[in-house]
Design a protein around this motif. Structure first.
Motif, short mmCIF file in Angstrom:
data_model
loop_
_atom_site.label_atom_id
_atom_site.label_comp_id
_atom_site.label_asym_id
_atom_site.label_seq_id
_atom_site.Cartn_x
_atom_site.Cartn_y
_atom_site.Cartn_z
N GLU A 1 -18.24 -33.42 25.14
CA GLU A 1 -17.76 -32.07 24.84
C GLU A 1 -18.88 -31.07 24.58
OE1 GLU A 1 -17.36 -34.35 20.84
OE2 GLU A 1 -17.32 -34.75 23.00
N ILE B 1 -19.94 -28.13 26.84
CA ILE B 1 -19.19 -26.87 26.94
C ILE B 1 -20.12 -25.68 26.72
CG2 ILE B 1 -18.58 -26.78 24.49
CD1 ILE B 1 -16.38 -25.68 27.47
N TYR C 1 -21.78 -24.86 30.00
CA TYR C 1 -20.69 -24.49 30.90
C TYR C 1 -20.28 -23.04 30.67
CZ TYR C 1 -16.37 -24.92 33.60
OH TYR C 1 -15.38 -24.75 34.54
N ARG D 1 -9.72 -35.42 34.00
CA ARG D 1 -9.70 -34.95 32.62
C ARG D 1 -9.14 -36.00 31.66
NH1 ARG D 1 -7.55 -28.66 33.17
NH2 ARG D 1 -9.41 -27.85 34.25
N VAL E 1 -13.26 -26.82 24.87
CA VAL E 1 -12.89 -27.54 26.10
C VAL E 1 -11.39 -27.42 26.34
CG1 VAL E 1 -12.86 -29.76 27.27
CG2 VAL E 1 -14.83 -29.14 25.87
N SER F 1 -22.91 -30.06 33.28
CA SER F 1 -21.72 -29.79 32.46
C SER F 1 -20.43 -29.88 33.26
CB SER F 1 -21.83 -28.40 31.82
OG SER F 1 -21.59 -27.36 32.77
N LEU G 1 -17.95 -32.57 31.57
CA LEU G 1 -16.70 -32.03 31.00
C LEU G 1 -15.49 -32.42 31.82
CD1 LEU G 1 -17.70 -28.39 29.94
CD2 LEU G 1 -17.46 -30.41 28.48
N GLN H 1 -14.70 -31.39 34.73
CA GLN H 1 -14.17 -30.24 35.45
C GLN H 1 -14.31 -30.42 36.96
OE1 GLN H 1 -12.05 -28.47 33.70
NE2 GLN H 1 -13.01 -26.47 34.01
#
Length: 224
Positions: free
Chosen positions: A53, A56, A59, A112, A125, A178, A182, A184
């Motif tokens: 996390e 973030i 990011y 995720r 996040v 990131s 994360l 993503q």
């Protein structure tokens, strides 16, 4: 700065950027709202990358990084309009290609994790997960735009170049990391974004059109 702002307004630069952004957001919203089958982007390498996390922070710094870079080349780059247009056209090309890919190849990811905890990082996040759906992730615009800004900065001549170049490279690497830490983006999204940027760089920065002499005779010659 005031002189440049007047020149930018006079020649419609801000208007062109605004129109592109509006068209981009309308198209992106349409793509996001379509009821279509999404091809899942997922590799075994993605499963080996742990969720973290704390990424973030870089990011979110991406938004500031892109904005500050465009602002610098627009107002403080010693009237080097060539570099400004190279950056803007690179960003616009990448974002347009992203829309085209998303239109013809609807895609998504299932990486995720279920978030637990109530730290400020986890909450940040969760905010990103809530506002940004896990669809149309290929290629990663976070990665492409970071590389575009980093490449423009590395080519630019200015004061404190060594230290700012180093900071730019470190931030770009952290932003790219990131996107994966994360959850993503998949590694595939990152690799395709890097390849797409490489192609754009070779065309936009390596083409004779953008040589200093040729640029003076281009449609932007009155700004050189």
């Amino acid at each position: 700065m005031r002189t440049k702002l007047n020149e930018i307004i006079k020649n419609g630069h801000l208007g062109m950027i605004a129109v592109f952004f509006i068209v981009y957001m309308i198209t992106f919203s349409y793509i996001e709202d379509r009821d279509v089958h999404h091809y899942i982007i997922h590799t075994t390498i993605d499963d080996q990358i742990p969720f973290c996390e704390y990424f973030i922070v870089p990011y979110l710094l991406w938004f500031l990084f892109v904005a500050v870079t465009v602002f610098y080349f627009m107002f403080f780059n010693k009237n080097q309009w060539k570099e400004y247009y190279q950056l803007i056209i690179t960003l616009g090309t990448g974002m347009t290609l992203f829309l085209i890919i998303s239109l013809v190849f609807p895609n998504g990811q299932d990486l995720r994790p279920v978030l637990t905890g109530d730290s400020i990082f986890i909450k940040a996040v969760q905010m990103i997960y809530h506002t940004d759906t896990p669809t149309n992730v290929l290629p990663s615009i976070h990665v492409f735009n970071s590389l575009a800004c980093c490449g423009a900065i590395l080519k630019n001549q200015r004061k404190y170049k060594k230290s700012t170049d180093t900071a730019c490279v470190v931030l770009t690497i952290l932003i790219i990391m990131s996107t994966m830490f994360l959850k993503q983006h998949s590694v595939v999204d990152v690799v395709l974004a890097a390849l797409m940027y490489t192609g754009c760089y070779r065309i936009i920065y390596g083409n004779e059109l953008w040589s200093q002499n040729a640029f003076r005779t281009s449609i932007f010659s009155d700004h050189s």
